[in-house]
Design an enzyme around this catalytic site. Sequence first.
Site, short mmCIF file in Angstrom:
data_model
loop_
_atom_site.label_atom_id
_atom_site.label_comp_id
_atom_site.label_asym_id
_atom_site.label_seq_id
_atom_site.Cartn_x
_atom_site.Cartn_y
_atom_site.Cartn_z
N SER A 43 0.81 -1.22 0.00
CA SER A 43 0.00 0.00 0.00
C SER A 43 0.84 1.27 0.00
CB SER A 43 -0.94 0.02 1.22
OG SER A 43 -0.20 -0.05 2.42
N ASP A 98 -0.51 7.56 10.10
CA ASP A 98 -1.30 6.63 10.90
C ASP A 98 -0.44 5.58 11.58
OD1 ASP A 98 -0.47 5.13 8.76
OD2 ASP A 98 -2.47 4.53 8.09
N HIS A 116 1.59 4.46 7.24
CA HIS A 116 1.63 5.08 5.92
C HIS A 116 2.21 6.49 6.00
CE1 HIS A 116 -1.49 1.91 5.61
NE2 HIS A 116 -0.88 1.70 4.45
#
Length: 241
Positions: free
Chosen positions: A12, A190, A193
């Site tokens: 991600s 977070d 990320h």
Amino acid sequence: MMRPKVYLFGDSITEESFSDGGWGAALANHFARTADVVLRGYSGYNTRWAIKVLDKVFPPELNVGGGRAPLAVTVFFGANDACLPDRYGAFQHVPIDEYKQNLFSIVSYLKKRWPSTHVILITPPPIDEAARLLHPYNENPSNLPERTNEAAGNYAKACVAVAEECGVPFIDLWTRMQQFLDWAKAYLRDGLHLTQNGNKIVFEEIIGKLDEVGLSLETLPAHLPYFNAIDPKNPLKAFEE
């Protein structure tokens, strides 16, 4: 002539890299006239899953018709592999020895396919465990973070060891970010990320590694003539060569 390509392969953190302020978008802008930056990021993936999809990510058609080898491929996995096996992210966990072997397999696959391509390994980033508790992506009955900074550091060391054994460039993001006192809030939105400042660090590190292997705006030819190279008295002459 087709433009050369730089592939971004990862989880991600790579998938999000084309978002506003992302490191992938910054690379695409940086090489706007010299190379195509191709995003191949897959949220949630670990190296176990990555090696299962290599032929789908880099299909044989890429070599059809004498297609050029990519200039470089970034391989950015480990954040999901490092999920703890007794927490809610356990299904993503990959034991560290397997993680290393999987990275060896990915590097071997790419170098066998394209011997001239520069493969750059990137370690997982550090983890802000308190922030992870505030941003769970699944139910968390234990109320414990699914990742720890210590575990991420162990996987980062494993990634560096693989790069050194394979003789390929690497970016130790886990160590680099923690050189700054406010890294947890400044570079992670977070606990995992990247913020825009975190993305900037990744961009700068990749540009530095590419420059070390001879891939820069100074060494790569521009695609088609620059505007200032076109003779205003005879513009079409620039396109005859």
